[in-house]
Design a protein around this motif. Sequence first.
Motif, PDB file in Angstrom:
ATOM      1  N   ARG A 162       0.833  -1.207   0.000  1.00 53.20           N
ATOM      2  CA  ARG A 162       0.000   0.000   0.000  1.00 53.20           C
ATOM      3  C   ARG A 162       0.861   1.247   0.000  1.00 53.20           C
ATOM      4  NH1 ARG A 162      -1.425   3.376   3.852  1.00 53.20           N
ATOM      5  NH2 ARG A 162      -0.863   2.033   5.615  1.00 53.20           N
ATOM      6  N   ARG A 163       1.902   1.264   0.801  1.00 59.04           N
ATOM      7  CA  ARG A 163       2.767   2.444   0.861  1.00 59.04           C
ATOM      8  C   ARG A 163       3.568   2.604  -0.430  1.00 59.04           C
ATOM      9  NH1 ARG A 163       3.373   1.756   7.041  1.00 59.04           N
ATOM     10  NH2 ARG A 163       2.067   3.524   7.683  1.00 59.04           N
ATOM     11  N   ALA A 164       3.979   1.513  -1.030  1.00 59.22           N
ATOM     12  CA  ALA A 164       4.692   1.605  -2.306  1.00 59.22           C
ATOM     13  C   ALA A 164       3.788   2.183  -3.385  1.00 59.22           C
ATOM     14  CB  ALA A 164       5.214   0.235  -2.714  1.00 59.22           C
ATOM     15  N   ALA A 165       2.545   1.723  -3.419  1.00 64.26           N
ATOM     16  CA  ALA A 165       1.594   2.223  -4.414  1.00 64.26           C
ATOM     17  C   ALA A 165       1.331   3.714  -4.223  1.00 64.26           C
ATOM     18  CB  ALA A 165       0.282   1.441  -4.334  1.00 64.26           C
ATOM     19  N   ALA A 166       1.316   4.162  -2.972  1.00 61.25           N
ATOM     20  CA  ALA A 166       1.035   5.570  -2.686  1.00 61.25           C
ATOM     21  C   ALA A 166       2.116   6.496  -3.229  1.00 61.25           C
ATOM     22  CB  ALA A 166       0.878   5.771  -1.178  1.00 61.25           C
ATOM     23  N   ILE A 167       3.331   5.987  -3.396  1.00 61.21           N
ATOM     24  CA  ILE A 167       4.413   6.813  -3.945  1.00 61.21           C
ATOM     25  C   ILE A 167       4.754   6.420  -5.375  1.00 61.21           C
ATOM     26  CG2 ILE A 167       5.369   7.356  -1.676  1.00 61.21           C
ATOM     27  CD1 ILE A 167       7.548   5.241  -2.168  1.00 61.21           C
ATOM     28  N   GLY A 168       3.900   5.568  -5.984  1.00 61.04           N
ATOM     29  CA  GLY A 168       4.079   5.212  -7.381  1.00 61.04           C
ATOM     30  C   GLY A 168       5.275   4.336  -7.662  1.00 61.04           C
ATOM     31  N   ARG A 169       5.624   3.464  -6.728  1.00 58.82           N
ATOM     32  CA  ARG A 169       6.785   2.589  -6.892  1.00 58.82           C
ATOM     33  C   ARG A 169       6.380   1.130  -6.723  1.00 58.82           C
ATOM     34  NH1 ARG A 169      11.339   6.126  -5.706  1.00 58.82           N
ATOM     35  NH2 ARG A 169      12.778   4.369  -5.881  1.00 58.82           N
ATOM     36  N   GLU A 170       7.217   0.234  -7.232  1.00 57.92           N
ATOM     37  CA  GLU A 170       6.997  -1.197  -7.097  1.00 57.92           C
ATOM     38  C   GLU A 170       7.780  -1.722  -5.902  1.00 57.92           C
ATOM     39  OE1 GLU A 170       4.935  -3.021  -8.877  1.00 57.92           O
ATOM     40  OE2 GLU A 170       4.357  -1.326 -10.166  1.00 57.92           O
ATOM     41  N   VAL A 171       7.196  -2.655  -5.169  1.00 53.86           N
ATOM     42  CA  VAL A 171       7.827  -3.171  -3.952  1.00 53.86           C
ATOM     43  C   VAL A 171       9.195  -3.767  -4.246  1.00 53.86           C
ATOM     44  CG1 VAL A 171       7.666  -4.880  -2.106  1.00 53.86           C
ATOM     45  CG2 VAL A 171       5.650  -3.537  -2.734  1.00 53.86           C
ATOM     46  N   GLU A 172       9.278  -4.622  -5.259  1.00 53.69           N
ATOM     47  CA  GLU A 172      10.554  -5.291  -5.525  1.00 53.69           C
ATOM     48  C   GLU A 172      11.630  -4.303  -5.948  1.00 53.69           C
ATOM     49  OE1 GLU A 172      11.364  -8.359  -4.690  1.00 53.69           O
ATOM     50  OE2 GLU A 172       9.339  -8.360  -3.849  1.00 53.69           O
ATOM     51  N   GLU A 173      11.238  -3.286  -6.697  1.00 57.64           N
ATOM     52  CA  GLU A 173      12.202  -2.251  -7.077  1.00 57.64           C
ATOM     53  C   GLU A 173      12.697  -1.509  -5.839  1.00 57.64           C
ATOM     54  OE1 GLU A 173      13.291   1.798  -7.417  1.00 57.64           O
ATOM     55  OE2 GLU A 173      11.134   1.413  -7.246  1.00 57.64           O
ATOM     56  N   LEU A 174      11.789  -1.203  -4.924  1.00 61.85           N
ATOM     57  CA  LEU A 174      12.189  -0.518  -3.697  1.00 61.85           C
ATOM     58  C   LEU A 174      13.089  -1.390  -2.835  1.00 61.85           C
ATOM     59  CD1 LEU A 174       8.820   1.214  -2.723  1.00 61.85           C
ATOM     60  CD2 LEU A 174      10.934   2.371  -3.375  1.00 61.85           C
ATOM     61  N   LYS A 175      12.805  -2.676  -2.807  1.00 60.74           N
ATOM     62  CA  LYS A 175      13.664  -3.575  -2.027  1.00 60.74           C
ATOM     63  C   LYS A 175      15.070  -3.647  -2.611  1.00 60.74           C
ATOM     64  CE  LYS A 175      10.194  -6.557   0.147  1.00 60.74           C
ATOM     65  NZ  LYS A 175       9.748  -7.940   0.390  1.00 60.74           N
ATOM     66  N   THR A 176      15.158  -3.517  -3.936  1.00 57.76           N
ATOM     67  CA  THR A 176      16.468  -3.550  -4.585  1.00 57.76           C
ATOM     68  C   THR A 176      17.217  -2.243  -4.401  1.00 57.76           C
ATOM     69  OG1 THR A 176      15.685  -5.111  -6.260  1.00 57.76           O
ATOM     70  CG2 THR A 176      17.649  -3.829  -6.801  1.00 57.76           C
TER      71      THR A 176
ATOM     72  N   SER B 223       2.302  12.906   4.029  1.00 58.79           N
ATOM     73  CA  SER B 223       1.049  12.877   4.783  1.00 58.79           C
ATOM     74  C   SER B 223       0.937  11.649   5.685  1.00 58.79           C
ATOM     75  CB  SER B 223      -0.141  12.888   3.821  1.00 58.79           C
ATOM     76  OG  SER B 223      -0.198  11.676   3.064  1.00 58.79           O
ATOM     77  N   ASP B 224       1.833  10.693   5.514  1.00 56.45           N
ATOM     78  CA  ASP B 224       1.747   9.414   6.225  1.00 56.45           C
ATOM     79  C   ASP B 224       2.632   9.433   7.468  1.00 56.45           C
ATOM     80  OD1 ASP B 224       1.457   6.799   7.014  1.00 56.45           O
ATOM     81  OD2 ASP B 224       2.240   5.901   5.163  1.00 56.45           O
ATOM     82  N   LEU B 225       2.151  10.107   8.506  1.00 54.94           N
ATOM     83  CA  LEU B 225       2.935  10.181   9.739  1.00 54.94           C
ATOM     84  C   LEU B 225       2.985   8.841  10.470  1.00 54.94           C
ATOM     85  CD1 LEU B 225       1.871  13.670  11.138  1.00 54.94           C
ATOM     86  CD2 LEU B 225       3.796  13.093   9.647  1.00 54.94           C
ATOM     87  N   ASP B 226       2.023   7.953  10.205  1.00 55.52           N
ATOM     88  CA  ASP B 226       2.077   6.614  10.797  1.00 55.52           C
ATOM     89  C   ASP B 226       3.313   5.855  10.323  1.00 55.52           C
ATOM     90  OD1 ASP B 226      -0.274   7.039  12.165  1.00 55.52           O
ATOM     91  OD2 ASP B 226      -1.534   6.019  10.686  1.00 55.52           O
ATOM     92  N   HIS B 227       3.762   6.174   9.111  1.00 62.02           N
ATOM     93  CA  HIS B 227       4.975   5.554   8.575  1.00 62.02           C
ATOM     94  C   HIS B 227       6.175   5.921   9.449  1.00 62.02           C
ATOM     95  CE1 HIS B 227       7.668   4.929   4.751  1.00 62.02           C
ATOM     96  NE2 HIS B 227       7.695   3.880   5.542  1.00 62.02           N
TER      97      HIS B 227
END
Length: 307
Positions: free
Chosen positions: A243-257, A290-294
């Motif tokens: 959900r957080r990856a989608a909110a910033i327009g990124r893919e999870v696996e790309e972010l993990k890399t 906007s995601d202070l819970d993060h």
Amino acid sequence: MDLRIFTEPQQGATYDTLLTVAKATEDLGFDAFFRSDHYMKMGDVDGLPGPTDAWITLAGLARETKRIRLGTLMTAGTFRLPGVLAIQVAQVDQMSGGRIELGLGAGWFEEEHAAYGIPFPKEKFGRLEEQLEIVTGLWATEVGRTYDFHGTYYDLTDSPALPKPAQGKVPVLIGGHGASRTPRLAARYADEFNMPFGTIEEAERQFGRVRDAAEAAGRGADEITYSNALVVCVGKDDQEVARRAAAIGREVEELKTNGLAGTPSEVVDKIGRYAGVGSERIYLQILDLSDLDHLELISSQVQSQLS
């Protein structure tokens, strides 16, 4: 391992938004709040309501926070004359009670210069070298003495070299991927070297170059702090990460890399691997302001495991 919050306001943020994130940064126990220095958005965002100036922002935050360090990754050398920049940074340092750090780079985003009528010189690295010499030289000049500099790009005569920073010397950050000129500049001027958005292997290689350059310059390699800047996307489970990856327009696996993404345990493990190659500090690039819970999750379940 120090964790610092790093924001990109040109993507769309008001001063009030930045103040909210900076206060959360302080309340949640992070070490510092940093921001980029850009005047135009990047990528597929509207950038509304428009840019905020880095040093005006930091001046405001200097008066509205009490503990956290404040600074830039990186102030664009093309935006400000070095004598003016030395005055601005020293004044904001006084306003903060000595909590300012200056990241200074050459500037690179040509489109924002064209959009706001800012000259974009062909030779930026040589200018950066002179800027670093001037800014640090002005601060180091004893009160009552004057400072002169006669270079290729800048000329200062009989400068009173005032005002002085509250903390005496503002820490200077230099960063980048360059294989030779960047390490040489870091060896001469940097209190901290930052490797932006690089893999563990790239960080290890670049830290090694800086350490070698420092030793070649007759300086102890350990006199420099080594850090990384990485996008962060943490969730308590895989669904929240997605959900957080989608909110910033990124893919999870790309972010993990390319960044720090996953559950808290996954992110702690990867931070440990950066620490293993010499990183002492991580700038966590927060793209959804906007995601202070993060931030709260990172504080309670990542930072708590690193102290």
